[in-house]
Write a protein that holds these residues in place. Sequence first.
Motif, mmCIF file in Angstrom:
data_model
loop_
_atom_site.group_PDB
_atom_site.id
_atom_site.type_symbol
_atom_site.label_atom_id
_atom_site.label_comp_id
_atom_site.label_asym_id
_atom_site.label_seq_id
_atom_site.Cartn_x
_atom_site.Cartn_y
_atom_site.Cartn_z
ATOM 1 N N UNK A 7 0.884 -1.147 0.018
ATOM 2 C CA UNK A 7 0.014 -0.245 0.002
ATOM 3 C C UNK A 7 0.976 1.272 0.084
ATOM 4 N N UNK A 8 0.284 2.312 -0.634
ATOM 5 C CA UNK A 8 0.849 3.679 -0.618
ATOM 6 C C UNK A 8 0.500 4.289 0.723
ATOM 7 N N UNK A 15 -5.549 3.681 3.367
ATOM 8 C CA UNK A 15 -4.258 2.919 2.985
ATOM 9 C C UNK A 15 -3.394 3.072 4.258
ATOM 10 N N UNK A 16 -3.245 4.259 4.795
ATOM 11 C CA UNK A 16 -2.337 4.564 5.866
ATOM 12 C C UNK A 16 -2.648 3.830 7.166
ATOM 13 N N UNK A 17 -3.722 3.197 7.424
ATOM 14 C CA UNK A 17 -4.264 2.428 8.533
ATOM 15 C C UNK A 17 -3.683 1.100 8.154
ATOM 16 N N UNK A 21 -0.993 -1.153 10.362
ATOM 17 C CA UNK A 21 -1.539 -2.523 10.736
ATOM 18 C C UNK A 21 -0.558 -3.378 10.444
ATOM 19 N N UNK A 22 -0.242 -3.448 9.099
ATOM 20 C CA UNK A 22 0.801 -4.551 8.592
ATOM 21 C C UNK A 22 2.189 -4.282 9.425
ATOM 22 N N UNK A 23 2.547 -3.127 9.317
ATOM 23 C CA UNK A 23 3.815 -3.010 9.893
ATOM 24 C C UNK A 23 3.887 -3.270 11.521
ATOM 25 N N UNK A 77 -6.285 6.705 14.732
ATOM 26 C CA UNK A 77 -6.221 6.407 13.002
ATOM 27 C C UNK A 77 -7.697 6.311 12.709
ATOM 28 N N UNK A 78 -8.342 5.301 13.473
ATOM 29 C CA UNK A 78 -9.809 4.903 12.811
ATOM 30 C C UNK A 78 -10.761 6.064 12.835
ATOM 31 N N UNK A 79 -10.508 7.243 13.705
ATOM 32 C CA UNK A 79 -11.448 8.150 13.513
ATOM 33 C C UNK A 79 -11.176 9.009 12.099
#
Length: 275
Positions: A7-8, A15-17, A21-23, A77-79
């Motif tokens: 993802x970018x 995408x940032x979330x 999450x993966x990181x 971040x979810x907000x």
Amino acid sequence: MTNINVLDPGASPLDYYGFELRRLREAANLTQRQLGEVVNYTGSLVGQVETARKLPTAEFSERVDAALGTGGLLSRLVELVMRSQLPAWFRQVAELQGRASEIYSFETHMVPGLLQTKAYARAVFGALDQTDLDDRTAVRIARQRIFEKECPPLFWTVLSEAALRQAIGGREVMREQLAHLLSFESNPRINVQILPFSAGAHAGLQGSFDVYRFVSDPTIVYTEGYSSGHPTANPETVTDCSLRYDHLQAAALSLKDSAELIRRVMEDRYGEQLA
């Protein structure tokens, strides 16, 4: 095989979330399946969130934060993710609601979004368009987190009695929704008044509107049309709508009598019925 889409993180909040999450998961040396088992979700769902194909929920974010010791990163971040999923024309309004110290809402025909149950919101969205109902409903419910802030806004709504009797979603949905309104009886910061049919002509006949007040910024009046919102700080409009709201509150039932009417409609119109 695990999807390893890259993802970018700058493409969107979603995408940032997913990137974060993966990181965080990989830093903990967990597979998607293993993390899913820890937080009681499927590994497939974890993968869908990581690749921005599924919206994360507040509950999912809280569980992952706790499992990975993120210090609440994903819950914050979810907000942003949820706000980014709102229609472009409504994002400014959501931001205003998030900053307001006082919110006054008048509704002519349905419960305002900030007080809707999940089932009621889903029925509202699904009246014409059935696509992405789960995600659109989750985005609306996420806006209600403003009441969980350390200093939540004072929220006052005047609802037309029509909002209680318009059977959106059917009997069970309405019964749950009215019970939800009654759950705020002991909350001094969320107040529900009902404008009864017996009030006759009233100051809100021109339609629904909101008034947002802030600690230091000018008051905003918000009205809404089909797929468009109209916030304004015009002093004449603010004065007019503030006066209208005062008259609506005066014409409405008291908080106690409003709760009694809600309870009566809930039992008489949406109560359990014998076959």
